[in-house]
Design an enzyme around this catalytic site. Structure first.
Site, PDB file in Angstrom:
ATOM      1  N   SER A  57      -3.453  -8.046   3.074  1.00  0.00           N
ATOM      2  CA  SER A  57      -3.526  -7.893   4.527  1.00  0.00           C
ATOM      3  C   SER A  57      -3.862  -9.214   5.219  1.00  0.00           C
ATOM      4  O   SER A  57      -3.410  -9.466   6.336  1.00  0.00           O
ATOM      5  CB  SER A  57      -4.557  -6.825   4.882  1.00  0.00           C
ATOM      6  N   HIS A  82       0.850  -1.204   0.000  1.00  0.00           N
ATOM      7  CA  HIS A  82       0.000   0.000   0.000  1.00  0.00           C
ATOM      8  C   HIS A  82       0.883   1.251   0.000  1.00  0.00           C
ATOM      9  O   HIS A  82       0.585   2.237  -0.680  1.00  0.00           O
ATOM     10  CB  HIS A  82      -0.888   0.038   1.261  1.00  0.00           C
ATOM     11  N   LYS A 124     -16.425  -6.642   5.970  1.00  0.00           N
ATOM     12  CA  LYS A 124     -15.207  -7.349   6.382  1.00  0.00           C
ATOM     13  C   LYS A 124     -15.082  -7.346   7.898  1.00  0.00           C
ATOM     14  O   LYS A 124     -15.351  -6.326   8.534  1.00  0.00           O
ATOM     15  CB  LYS A 124     -13.970  -6.654   5.796  1.00  0.00           C
ATOM     16  N   ARG A 158      -2.482  -5.367  -8.497  1.00  0.00           N
ATOM     17  CA  ARG A 158      -1.319  -6.219  -8.249  1.00  0.00           C
ATOM     18  C   ARG A 158      -1.139  -7.280  -9.324  1.00  0.00           C
ATOM     19  O   ARG A 158      -0.042  -7.672  -9.652  1.00  0.00           O
ATOM     20  CB  ARG A 158      -1.450  -6.908  -6.884  1.00  0.00           C
TER      21      ARG A 158
HETATM   22  N1  COA Z   1      -0.400  -4.056  -1.481  1.00  0.00           N
HETATM   23  C1  COA Z   1      -0.788  -5.012  -0.651  1.00  0.00           C
HETATM   24  N2  COA Z   1      -2.076  -5.416  -0.528  1.00  0.00           N
HETATM   25  C2  COA Z   1      -2.979  -4.798  -1.297  1.00  0.00           C
HETATM   26  C3  COA Z   1      -2.635  -3.791  -2.194  1.00  0.00           C
HETATM   27  C4  COA Z   1      -1.268  -3.430  -2.280  1.00  0.00           C
HETATM   28  N3  COA Z   1      -0.834  -2.478  -3.105  1.00  0.00           N
HETATM   29  N4  COA Z   1      -3.743  -3.379  -2.813  1.00  0.00           N
HETATM   30  C5  COA Z   1      -4.761  -4.106  -2.329  1.00  0.00           C
HETATM   31  N5  COA Z   1      -4.296  -4.969  -1.410  1.00  0.00           N
HETATM   32  C6  COA Z   1      -5.057  -5.980  -0.664  1.00  0.00           C
HETATM   33  C7  COA Z   1      -5.606  -5.441   0.619  1.00  0.00           C
HETATM   34  O1  COA Z   1      -4.702  -5.583   1.690  1.00  0.00           O
HETATM   35  C8  COA Z   1      -6.838  -6.296   0.837  1.00  0.00           C
HETATM   36  O2  COA Z   1      -6.458  -7.519   1.413  1.00  0.00           O
HETATM   37  P1  COA Z   1      -7.467  -8.392   2.261  1.00  0.00           P
HETATM   38  O3  COA Z   1      -8.697  -8.626   1.432  1.00  0.00           O
HETATM   39  O4  COA Z   1      -6.676  -9.610   2.517  1.00  0.00           O
HETATM   40  O5  COA Z   1      -7.777  -7.607   3.510  1.00  0.00           O
HETATM   41  C9  COA Z   1      -7.304  -6.590  -0.583  1.00  0.00           C
HETATM   42  O6  COA Z   1      -6.193  -6.370  -1.414  1.00  0.00           O
HETATM   43  C10 COA Z   1      -8.456  -5.724  -0.978  1.00  0.00           C
HETATM   44  O7  COA Z   1      -8.019  -4.398  -1.050  1.00  0.00           O
HETATM   45  P2  COA Z   1      -8.671  -3.109  -0.409  1.00  0.00           P
HETATM   46  O8  COA Z   1      -7.962  -1.963  -1.061  1.00  0.00           O
HETATM   47  O9  COA Z   1      -8.627  -3.088   1.072  1.00  0.00           O
HETATM   48  O10 COA Z   1     -10.078  -3.171  -0.987  1.00  0.00           O
HETATM   49  P3  COA Z   1     -11.392  -3.648  -0.348  1.00  0.00           P
HETATM   50  O11 COA Z   1     -12.005  -4.483  -1.403  1.00  0.00           O
HETATM   51  O12 COA Z   1     -11.274  -4.211   0.995  1.00  0.00           O
HETATM   52  O13 COA Z   1     -12.121  -2.253  -0.188  1.00  0.00           O
HETATM   53  C11 COA Z   1     -13.280  -0.298  -0.848  1.00  0.00           C
HETATM   54  C12 COA Z   1     -12.582  -1.573  -1.262  1.00  0.00           C
HETATM   55  C13 COA Z   1     -13.467  -0.142   0.622  1.00  0.00           C
HETATM   56  C14 COA Z   1     -12.464   0.843  -1.354  1.00  0.00           C
HETATM   57  C15 COA Z   1     -14.641  -0.366  -1.576  1.00  0.00           C
HETATM   58  O14 COA Z   1     -15.340  -1.516  -1.166  1.00  0.00           O
HETATM   59  C16 COA Z   1     -15.475   0.855  -1.326  1.00  0.00           C
HETATM   60  O15 COA Z   1     -15.223   1.877  -1.907  1.00  0.00           O
HETATM   61  N6  COA Z   1     -16.484   0.720  -0.444  1.00  0.00           N
HETATM   62  C17 COA Z   1     -17.395   1.785  -0.116  1.00  0.00           C
HETATM   63  C18 COA Z   1     -18.737   1.596  -0.835  1.00  0.00           C
HETATM   64  C19 COA Z   1     -18.597   2.020  -2.255  1.00  0.00           C
HETATM   65  O16 COA Z   1     -18.495   3.175  -2.550  1.00  0.00           O
HETATM   66  N7  COA Z   1     -18.546   1.014  -3.168  1.00  0.00           N
HETATM   67  C20 COA Z   1     -18.245   1.241  -4.562  1.00  0.00           C
HETATM   68  C21 COA Z   1     -19.453   1.440  -5.416  1.00  0.00           C
HETATM   69  S1  COA Z   1     -20.734   0.298  -5.172  1.00  0.00           S
END
Ligand code: COA
Length: 159
Positions: A128, A17, A41, A90
């Site tokens: 993560s 990140h 989550k 990624r």
């Molecule tokens: N390095 C390491 N890990 C990475 C990474 C990087 N560069 N980029 C992503 N990841 C990993 C994260 O650690 C996470 O791991 P995990 O699932 O094991 O915890 C996984 O990839 C998912 O990444 P993350 O960036 O945390 O995305 P998410 O899917 O959990 O969250 C939101 C995405 C919160 C941004 C998204 O759901 C959101 O915007 N929610 C609000 C509601 C909304 O507006 N939705 C969109 C329209 S419907």
């Protein structure tokens, strides 16, 4: 003044990140790293703890701020006056999910652009969940996360 937001769960933040944020600040004037209060989550760290760890990681970066949000990411971007949403890509496996989210977000707010950045190849397999699993079994996470995160994981899992 071009501001972007970098939303995620960050449970916890990893070096992958951080690599993305460093790339984003080369391109934009300000990056807001924003922690999603994501009810879908089950997190190890509270939102407050995740914000604290991120703030510590970016303490020396004057153009990076950290906050959290609840609800739609595009609404938060608008409130902050951001022009775009940064997401990390990624591997090909990330693409479909990111593509769907980017298009849905564009549908909700046409003036907010999603920018996909690729981290360094050495971080492509990191997430993560892997870090939490490693720490739970007292594995060495020092290569993958900032020192503050390593410390907090040791406290959580008492080692
Ligand atoms: N390095 C390491 N890990 C990475 C990474 C990087 N560069 N980029 C992503 N990841 C990993 C994260 O650690 C996470 O791991 P995990 O699932 O094991 O915890 C996984 O990839 C998912 O990444 P993350 O960036 O945390 O995305 P998410 O899917 O959990 O969250 C939101 C995405 C919160 C941004 C998204 O759901 C959101 O915007 N929610 C609000 C509601 C909304 O507006 N939705 C969109 C329209 S419907």
């Amino acid at each position: 003044m071009k501001k972007v937001i970098y939303p995620g769960t960050f449970d916890p933040v990893t070096n992958g990140h951080i690599d993305i944020v460093k790339r984003a600040i080369e391109l934009f004037d300000e990056v807001v790293v924003t922690v999603a209060k994501n009810p879908t989550k089950t997190c190890l760290f509270t939102v407050e703890e995740r914000v604290e760890m991120l703030s510590e990681c970016f303490r020396e970066f004057s153009n990076v701020t950290v906050d959290w949000f609840d609800g739609l990411v595009v609404e938060h971007a608008k409130q902050l006056g951001a022009i775009g949403i940064i997401r990390g890509l990624r591997a090909v496996s990330d693409f479909e999910y990111e593509f769907q989210m980017a298009l849905m977000n564009r549908n909700l707010a046409d003036d907010i652009t999603t920018i996909l950045l690729m981290p360094h190849a050495k971080y492509t397999y990191l997430n993560s969940t892997i870090i939490r699993n490693l720490a739970q079994f007292k594995g060495d996470v020092s290569e993958f996360v900032p020192q503050v995160v390593e410390q907090r994981l040791k406290e959580k899992f008492s080692y």
